[in-house]
Write an enzyme that holds these catalytic residues in place. Structure first.
Site, short mmCIF file in Angstrom:
data_model
loop_
_atom_site.label_atom_id
_atom_site.label_comp_id
_atom_site.label_asym_id
_atom_site.label_seq_id
_atom_site.Cartn_x
_atom_site.Cartn_y
_atom_site.Cartn_z
N SER A 171 0.84 -1.20 0.00
CA SER A 171 0.00 0.00 0.00
C SER A 171 0.88 1.25 0.00
O SER A 171 2.06 1.18 -0.34
CB SER A 171 -0.94 -0.04 1.21
OG SER A 171 -1.96 0.92 1.08
N ASN A 172 0.32 2.39 0.35
CA ASN A 172 1.07 3.64 0.38
C ASN A 172 0.55 4.54 1.49
O ASN A 172 -0.38 4.19 2.20
CB ASN A 172 1.00 4.32 -0.99
CG ASN A 172 -0.43 4.64 -1.39
OD1 ASN A 172 -1.07 5.48 -0.75
ND2 ASN A 172 -0.94 3.96 -2.40
N ARG A 173 1.18 5.71 1.65
CA ARG A 173 0.92 6.58 2.80
C ARG A 173 -0.27 7.52 2.63
O ARG A 173 -0.47 8.42 3.44
CB ARG A 173 2.16 7.44 3.10
CG ARG A 173 3.34 6.65 3.57
CD ARG A 173 4.46 7.59 3.98
NE ARG A 173 5.70 6.87 4.20
CZ ARG A 173 5.96 6.19 5.31
NH1 ARG A 173 5.09 6.16 6.30
NH2 ARG A 173 7.11 5.53 5.43
N ALA A 217 -4.74 7.47 -4.29
CA ALA A 217 -3.37 7.05 -4.59
C ALA A 217 -3.42 5.57 -4.97
O ALA A 217 -3.31 4.69 -4.11
CB ALA A 217 -2.46 7.28 -3.40
#
Ligand code: C5P
Length: 222
Positions: A29-31, A96
């Site tokens: 995943s991402n922030r 995102a």
């Protein structure tokens, strides 16, 4: 001076990160916090829009009055967005989206074996490009988070993804962006651009939404 109202206008907003599973307990995943997308949903509701929020996993309460669709993977987000975007007037891609997903999802937890491991990835579909490719496309707004060469990358994406508008911001060494409460944006459309200076995401979302509303009404009256 444009119109700030979006009474009766249908807006679909994607927000947050996606999660790409590796096995039953792990994911890539991402922030992304989802703050910008959720703030845009609030701003759109305030000016009278019908808002559908298609959201990856975030720790935010849905704005009251929004139609919330929860998703995890990029593929699920693609399916949810494409099922709504044909009937909407404005699509804002604030999510995102993971560019790649693991080629294989193991049914059982992957065990540690060697000193090195390899994860094979494959490309996810580009959601916003697919929305913009539809025959009866909505007004399409994208985001671009960049660590360098902001203007070139952003205007490149505006053209290649056939967007009506792109909101670009620095990530990495600069203040604001992804995981933060504050952000600054450089907004581009074909024939113009505007800088929205560093402020909290709620205020910024309101300004961006006013700009989107202006350009949306301009496009629909010419
Ligand atoms: O190419 P890049 O990921 O920087 O483009 C950012 C824009 O494209 C954002 O609006 C993002 O939501 C959208 N996007 C998408 N589907 C993807 C990748 C990005 O809709 N698979």
């Amino acid at each position: 001076t444009g119109q700030a109202t979006l009474a009766g206008v249908s807006v679909v907003i994607s927000a947050g990160p996606t999660r790409e599973p590796l096995d039953p307990v792990r994911f890539i995943s991402n922030r992304s916090s989802g703050k910008m997308g959720y703030a845009l949903a609030e701003a759109a509701l305030r000016v009278g829009a019908n808002v559908t929020l298609i959201s990856g996993p975030v720790n935010l309460p849905p704005p009251s009055g929004v139609k919330l669709v929860k998703v995890e993977t990029a593929q699920q987000m693609y399916d949810a967005v494409l099922s709504q975007s044909g009937q909407c007037d404005i699509y804002i891609g604030a999510a995102a989206v993971a560019d790649y997903r693991p080629s294989q999802i193991e049914a059982r937890k992957i065990k540690k074996q060697h000193d090195h491991g390899v994860i094979t990835l494959e490309k996810n579909p580009d959601i916003i490009a697919a929305v913009a490719d539809q025959p009866n496309r909505p007004f399409v707004v994208g985001f671009a988070a960049e660590t360098d060469d902001l203007e070139n990358y952003a205007t490149g994406k505006l053209r290649s993804k056939k967007l009506d508008m792109i909101a670009a911001n620095w990530v990495g060494q600069h203040e604001g962006g992804f995981d933060s409460d504050n952000n600054a944006l450089q907004v581009y459309w074909s024939g113009g651009s505007q800088h929205l200076p560093m402020t909290d995401k709620h205020h910024l979302a309101e300004q961006l939404l006013t700009l989107i509303s202006e350009k949306f009404h301009e496009k629909n009256t010419t």
